[in-house]
Design a protein around this motif. Structure first.
Motif, PDB file in Angstrom:
ATOM      1  N   PRO A   8       0.233  -5.149   3.359  1.00 20.20           N
ATOM      2  CA  PRO A   8       0.739  -3.770   3.451  1.00 20.20           C
ATOM      3  C   PRO A   8      -0.429  -2.829   3.686  1.00 20.20           C
ATOM      4  CG  PRO A   8       0.725  -4.525   1.174  1.00 20.20           C
ATOM      5  CD  PRO A   8       0.396  -5.720   2.010  1.00 20.20           C
ATOM      6  N   ARG A   9      -0.168  -1.746   4.369  1.00 23.55           N
ATOM      7  CA  ARG A   9      -1.260  -0.804   4.671  1.00 23.55           C
ATOM      8  C   ARG A   9      -1.495   0.168   3.532  1.00 23.55           C
ATOM      9  NH1 ARG A   9      -3.776  -3.789   6.617  1.00 23.55           N
ATOM     10  NH2 ARG A   9      -5.304  -2.126   6.947  1.00 23.55           N
ATOM     11  N   CYS A  10      -0.600   0.178   2.548  1.00 26.27           N
ATOM     12  CA  CYS A  10      -0.715   1.096   1.409  1.00 26.27           C
ATOM     13  C   CYS A  10      -0.210   0.386   0.153  1.00 26.27           C
ATOM     14  CB  CYS A  10       0.103   2.355   1.693  1.00 26.27           C
ATOM     15  SG  CYS A  10       0.025   3.634   0.424  1.00 26.27           S
ATOM     16  N   VAL A  11      -0.949   0.517  -0.947  1.00 22.51           N
ATOM     17  CA  VAL A  11      -0.552  -0.058  -2.228  1.00 22.51           C
ATOM     18  C   VAL A  11      -0.693   1.023  -3.295  1.00 22.51           C
ATOM     19  CG1 VAL A  11      -0.981  -1.833  -3.960  1.00 22.51           C
ATOM     20  CG2 VAL A  11      -1.306  -2.369  -1.539  1.00 22.51           C
ATOM     21  N   VAL A  12       0.383   1.231  -4.043  1.00 16.59           N
ATOM     22  CA  VAL A  12       0.392   2.231  -5.116  1.00 16.59           C
ATOM     23  C   VAL A  12       0.434   1.509  -6.453  1.00 16.59           C
ATOM     24  CG1 VAL A  12       1.614   4.183  -6.125  1.00 16.59           C
ATOM     25  CG2 VAL A  12       1.553   3.906  -3.629  1.00 16.59           C
ATOM     26  N   PHE A  13      -0.512   1.826  -7.339  1.00 16.93           N
ATOM     27  CA  PHE A  13      -0.624   1.177  -8.638  1.00 16.93           C
ATOM     28  C   PHE A  13      -0.185   2.097  -9.769  1.00 16.93           C
ATOM     29  CE2 PHE A  13      -3.774  -1.095  -6.105  1.00 16.93           C
ATOM     30  CZ  PHE A  13      -3.674  -2.408  -6.557  1.00 16.93           C
ATOM     31  N   ASP A  14       0.521   1.528 -10.734  1.00 18.88           N
ATOM     32  CA  ASP A  14       0.631   2.131 -12.050  1.00 18.88           C
ATOM     33  C   ASP A  14      -0.743   1.992 -12.710  1.00 18.88           C
ATOM     34  OD1 ASP A  14       1.893   3.054 -14.537  1.00 18.88           O
ATOM     35  OD2 ASP A  14       1.689   0.960 -15.164  1.00 18.88           O
ATOM     36  N   LEU A  15      -0.970   2.707 -13.818  1.00 18.85           N
ATOM     37  CA  LEU A  15      -2.288   2.682 -14.457  1.00 18.85           C
ATOM     38  C   LEU A  15      -2.270   1.899 -15.777  1.00 18.85           C
ATOM     39  CD1 LEU A  15      -5.230   3.521 -14.625  1.00 18.85           C
ATOM     40  CD2 LEU A  15      -4.484   5.788 -15.422  1.00 18.85           C
ATOM     41  N   GLY A 165       0.010   7.366   4.061  1.00 17.62           N
ATOM     42  CA  GLY A 165       0.615   6.071   4.312  1.00 17.62           C
ATOM     43  C   GLY A 165       2.037   6.168   4.822  1.00 17.62           C
ATOM     44  N   ASN A 166       2.608   5.009   5.085  1.00 17.30           N
ATOM     45  CA  ASN A 166       3.977   4.880   5.576  1.00 17.30           C
ATOM     46  C   ASN A 166       4.768   4.092   4.537  1.00 17.30           C
ATOM     47  OD1 ASN A 166       6.370   4.091   6.826  1.00 17.30           O
ATOM     48  ND2 ASN A 166       5.406   3.707   8.812  1.00 17.30           N
ATOM     49  N   PRO A 167       5.868   4.640   4.015  1.00 15.38           N
ATOM     50  CA  PRO A 167       6.646   3.903   3.015  1.00 15.38           C
ATOM     51  C   PRO A 167       7.051   2.509   3.471  1.00 15.38           C
ATOM     52  CG  PRO A 167       7.394   6.173   3.120  1.00 15.38           C
ATOM     53  CD  PRO A 167       6.422   5.983   4.263  1.00 15.38           C
ATOM     54  N   HIS A 168       7.248   2.321   4.772  1.00 17.74           N
ATOM     55  CA  HIS A 168       7.670   1.021   5.286  1.00 17.74           C
ATOM     56  C   HIS A 168       6.555  -0.013   5.243  1.00 17.74           C
ATOM     57  CE1 HIS A 168      11.487   2.718   6.493  1.00 17.74           C
ATOM     58  NE2 HIS A 168      10.866   3.671   7.153  1.00 17.74           N
ATOM     59  N   GLU A 169       5.347   0.443   4.953  1.00 18.67           N
ATOM     60  CA  GLU A 169       4.204  -0.468   4.849  1.00 18.67           C
ATOM     61  C   GLU A 169       3.523  -0.321   3.486  1.00 18.67           C
ATOM     62  OE1 GLU A 169       2.675  -0.889   9.411  1.00 18.67           O
ATOM     63  OE2 GLU A 169       2.029   0.905   8.336  1.00 18.67           O
ATOM     64  N   THR A 170       4.325  -0.001   2.464  1.00 20.45           N
ATOM     65  CA  THR A 170       3.797   0.255   1.125  1.00 20.45           C
ATOM     66  C   THR A 170       4.428  -0.682   0.114  1.00 20.45           C
ATOM     67  OG1 THR A 170       3.428   2.607   1.622  1.00 20.45           O
ATOM     68  CG2 THR A 170       3.577   1.997  -0.700  1.00 20.45           C
ATOM     69  N   VAL A 171       3.623  -1.132  -0.838  1.00 16.83           N
ATOM     70  CA  VAL A 171       4.100  -1.944  -1.959  1.00 16.83           C
ATOM     71  C   VAL A 171       3.626  -1.290  -3.249  1.00 16.83           C
ATOM     72  CG1 VAL A 171       4.012  -4.198  -3.105  1.00 16.83           C
ATOM     73  CG2 VAL A 171       4.083  -4.078  -0.600  1.00 16.83           C
ATOM     74  N   MET A 172       4.485  -1.284  -4.265  1.00 17.93           N
ATOM     75  CA  MET A 172       4.152  -0.793  -5.596  1.00 17.93           C
ATOM     76  C   MET A 172       3.690  -1.954  -6.461  1.00 17.93           C
ATOM     77  SD  MET A 172       4.132   1.799  -7.762  1.00 17.93           S
ATOM     78  CE  MET A 172       3.995   1.986  -9.552  1.00 17.93           C
ATOM     79  N   VAL A 173       2.717  -1.694  -7.350  1.00 14.48           N
ATOM     80  CA  VAL A 173       2.286  -2.687  -8.331  1.00 14.48           C
ATOM     81  C   VAL A 173       2.411  -2.056  -9.712  1.00 14.48           C
ATOM     82  CG1 VAL A 173       0.428  -4.186  -9.141  1.00 14.48           C
ATOM     83  CG2 VAL A 173       0.661  -3.703  -6.685  1.00 14.48           C
TER      84      VAL A 173
END
Length: 231
Positions: A8-15, A165-173
């Protein structure tokens, strides 16, 4: 070896509970205000099950666990909690094993990475700065940064937008039902960690992938993104 072409081109992390084991310092702050209320202390293990919806909810849960309390009582303890925690934000907190190496690999691969946390923004930034991680996270949005917060998916989507980023290329962790719920609300796939602060067993959260160590994250992200592309 993970396939960087399918990352994915974007990754969003919880802390909390995802990137950093903040349990000891959150427990110290919780016990500080419980003592002010004349309550017994709670354990790190108990606090780990209370984290996820912000400081006020943590205090409410601490009060409930030690004899009950009112929203007004929790509100009166919020500022003492925040003051104590701000002065002790990274005394015993530690990154989970392999986190920094994985963040470096993601950055070197050109992946955009940001933080979406229900922790107050000032405390989140203080923790990241103490760890020396500003270079990894150009966007770090806390629970008091916007009119909404997780599990509202707009919280994550705002991080994605500010990263470019693009939501279609994003994953949450993330590590909890709050993170999985927010990812689903945002229409994003989510990778869960098994070692976080969830009161629900990690394999019951309904995430798209589950990792037990950060050395598994790159492969998990690639697999999730590939599955999305072929769906």
């Amino acid at each position: 070896m993970s396939d960087l072409n399918n990352m994915p081109r974007c990754v969003v992390f919880d802390l909390d509970g995802t990137l950093v084991d903040t349990g000891p310092d959150l427990t110290a702050a919780t016990n500080h205000v419980l003592a002010l209320a004349g309550r017994p202390s709670v354990t790190v293990a108990e606090v780990r099950d209370m984290v996820g919806l912000g400081a006020r909810k943590l205090i409410e849960r601490g009060l409930a666990h030690t004899g009950g309390g009112t929203p007004e009582q929790a509100e009166s303890l919020l500022q003492p909690f925040l003051d104590y925690y701000a002065q002790n934000v990274c005394v015993a907190s530690q990154p989970f094993p392999g986190v920094e190496q994985t963040l470096t690999r993601l950055q070197e691969a050109g992946v955009l990475i940001g933080i979406c946390t229900n922790k107050p923004e000032g405390l989140s930034h203080a923790l990241i700065e103490t760890l020396g991680w500003q270079r990894f996270f150009p966007v770090n949005i806390g629970g008091d940064s916007l009119p909404f917060r997780k599990p509202d998916g707009r919280h994550i989507l705002t991080v994605v937008e500010r990263l470019g980023g693009n939501p279609h290329e994003t994953v949450m962790v993330g590590d909890s039902a709050v993170d999985v719920g927010a990812a689903r609300d945002a229409g994003l796939p989510v990778v869960a960690v098994s070692f976080g602060f969830s009161s629900v067993p990690a394999d019951e959260l309904g995430a798209d992938a589950l990792i037990d160590h950060y050395d598994q994250l790159m492969d998990a992200l690639t697999a999730v993104q590939r599955e999305r592309a072929t769906a």
